[in-house]
Design a protein around this motif. Sequence first.
Motif, PDB file in Angstrom:
ATOM      1  N   LEU A  59      22.355  26.197  29.834  1.00  0.00           N
ATOM      2  CA  LEU A  59      21.076  25.544  30.167  1.00  0.00           C
ATOM      3  C   LEU A  59      21.187  24.036  29.941  1.00  0.00           C
ATOM      4  CD1 LEU A  59      18.447  27.987  28.592  1.00  0.00           C
ATOM      5  CD2 LEU A  59      18.851  27.590  31.022  1.00  0.00           C
ATOM      6  N   ILE A 139       7.704  29.248  37.266  1.00  0.00           N
ATOM      7  CA  ILE A 139       9.092  29.664  37.049  1.00  0.00           C
ATOM      8  C   ILE A 139       9.256  31.180  37.240  1.00  0.00           C
ATOM      9  CG2 ILE A 139       9.138  30.146  34.547  1.00  0.00           C
ATOM     10  CD1 ILE A 139      11.426  27.932  34.475  1.00  0.00           C
ATOM     11  N   GLU A 140       8.117  31.910  37.199  1.00  0.00           N
ATOM     12  CA  GLU A 140       8.173  33.365  37.401  1.00  0.00           C
ATOM     13  C   GLU A 140       8.343  33.727  38.876  1.00  0.00           C
ATOM     14  OE1 GLU A 140       4.778  35.364  35.382  1.00  0.00           O
ATOM     15  OE2 GLU A 140       4.652  33.463  34.316  1.00  0.00           O
ATOM     16  N   TYR A 221       8.267  22.824  36.889  1.00  0.00           N
ATOM     17  CA  TYR A 221       7.642  24.148  36.991  1.00  0.00           C
ATOM     18  C   TYR A 221       6.350  24.196  36.162  1.00  0.00           C
ATOM     19  CZ  TYR A 221      11.615  26.333  39.309  1.00  0.00           C
ATOM     20  OH  TYR A 221      12.569  26.677  40.218  1.00  0.00           O
ATOM     21  N   ILE A 223       5.254  25.839  33.727  1.00  0.00           N
ATOM     22  CA  ILE A 223       5.275  25.897  32.252  1.00  0.00           C
ATOM     23  C   ILE A 223       5.000  24.549  31.599  1.00  0.00           C
ATOM     24  CG2 ILE A 223       6.642  27.969  31.824  1.00  0.00           C
ATOM     25  CD1 ILE A 223       9.175  26.329  31.768  1.00  0.00           C
ATOM     26  N   TRP A 243       7.939  27.098  25.745  1.00  0.00           N
ATOM     27  CA  TRP A 243       8.797  27.994  26.516  1.00  0.00           C
ATOM     28  C   TRP A 243      10.276  27.737  26.279  1.00  0.00           C
ATOM     29  CZ3 TRP A 243       7.461  32.546  27.623  1.00  0.00           C
ATOM     30  CH2 TRP A 243       6.120  32.838  27.919  1.00  0.00           C
ATOM     31  N   ALA A 244      10.650  26.487  25.936  1.00  0.00           N
ATOM     32  CA  ALA A 244      12.057  26.234  25.601  1.00  0.00           C
ATOM     33  C   ALA A 244      12.423  27.033  24.348  1.00  0.00           C
ATOM     34  CB  ALA A 244      12.307  24.748  25.395  1.00  0.00           C
ATOM     35  N   TYR A 248      13.708  29.350  27.746  1.00  0.00           N
ATOM     36  CA  TYR A 248      13.694  28.710  29.074  1.00  0.00           C
ATOM     37  C   TYR A 248      14.322  27.328  28.989  1.00  0.00           C
ATOM     38  CZ  TYR A 248      10.760  32.327  31.125  1.00  0.00           C
ATOM     39  OH  TYR A 248      10.292  33.505  31.613  1.00  0.00           O
ATOM     40  N   ASP A 249      14.674  26.811  30.165  1.00  0.00           N
ATOM     41  CA  ASP A 249      15.237  25.483  30.294  1.00  0.00           C
ATOM     42  C   ASP A 249      14.229  24.439  29.794  1.00  0.00           C
ATOM     43  OD1 ASP A 249      16.714  23.334  31.226  1.00  0.00           O
ATOM     44  OD2 ASP A 249      15.912  23.482  33.261  1.00  0.00           O
ATOM     45  N   ALA A 252      13.163  22.085  32.929  1.00  0.00           N
ATOM     46  CA  ALA A 252      12.277  22.819  33.863  1.00  0.00           C
ATOM     47  C   ALA A 252      11.893  22.033  35.113  1.00  0.00           C
ATOM     48  CB  ALA A 252      11.026  23.351  33.140  1.00  0.00           C
TER      49      ALA A 252
END
Length: 254
Positions: A59, A139-140, A221, A223, A243-244, A248-249, A252
Amino acid sequence: MNDRSSLPVKTVANRTFGRNSILSFVLFGLFLVGAWATFKWIKRQPQDAGALRPLRKTLDFNETVFSTVFDSNKLVKEYPVSHAAKRVRVNGMDGLRDSVNEETWRLRVIRAPGDTLQITLDDIKKLPKKDLIFDFKCIEGWDQVTHWAGVPLRTFMQHYGLSGQSKMKYVGLQTPDKKYYVGIDMPSALHPQTLLCYEMNGQPLPINQGFPVRLIIPVKYGIKHLKRIGTMFFSNDKPADFWAERGYDYYAGH
Ligand SMILES: Nc1nc2c(c(=O)[nH]1)N[C@H]1C(S)=C(S)[C@@H](COP(=O)(O)O)O[C@H]1N2
Ligand SMILES: [Mo]
């Protein structure tokens, strides 16, 4: 020159064929064992910021590539207002469960430790307003053309004399209850289409879409589009990101 028809028909000797297939089986077996061992190894690695370390490394690598090739002033496509969805999807309610009151709500901008501006919704509405209709991407996997309006974050920062802060690497945002929080790299925060947004489809934001003020940041995204901003701060270290922390990235971008 040989006449084609006179050439002996080539057949693979049975012994060679047998040897080749045994070799293939052995190699395939080794491949399977290797893949299995790699998988087990990844699973054994320590956690790093919400992801297993080798995955987090990937990532981080993606992020480096992205930030180098990404031109922070390249504009996201805008649409005519007729393309905007009337029924806008709601996603994610973290940090929105307390009640919120327009009269008492303040955007708290931490200029420096112990030096916090308290800005009202009316103050924000006095600044130049920009409408933005763009393809909002979660992102979903879903996306929707939606219509927002507010003041560009860069205009807001100029107005409040935050030019020193704009030289820092990140902006951090938190909901008033601090249950949802994001970190944004400064080039994306200062992107001309990044808004402190207070309207959707020409109306005040609905409660579940971030009333009174949310972030709209089309280069990222969903998020990162934090709903109901309570606090904003600036930092050279990566601010905590909801979210990281869940794998997640961080960047984003898309
Ligand atoms: N406070 C808060 N902001 C949030 C979320 C959340 O759970 N809480 N979810 C994010 C996600 S994952 C998305 S896709 C967008 C969705 O915005 P919308 O509900 O207006 O469609 O909000 C973002 N902002
Ligand atoms: Mo999302």
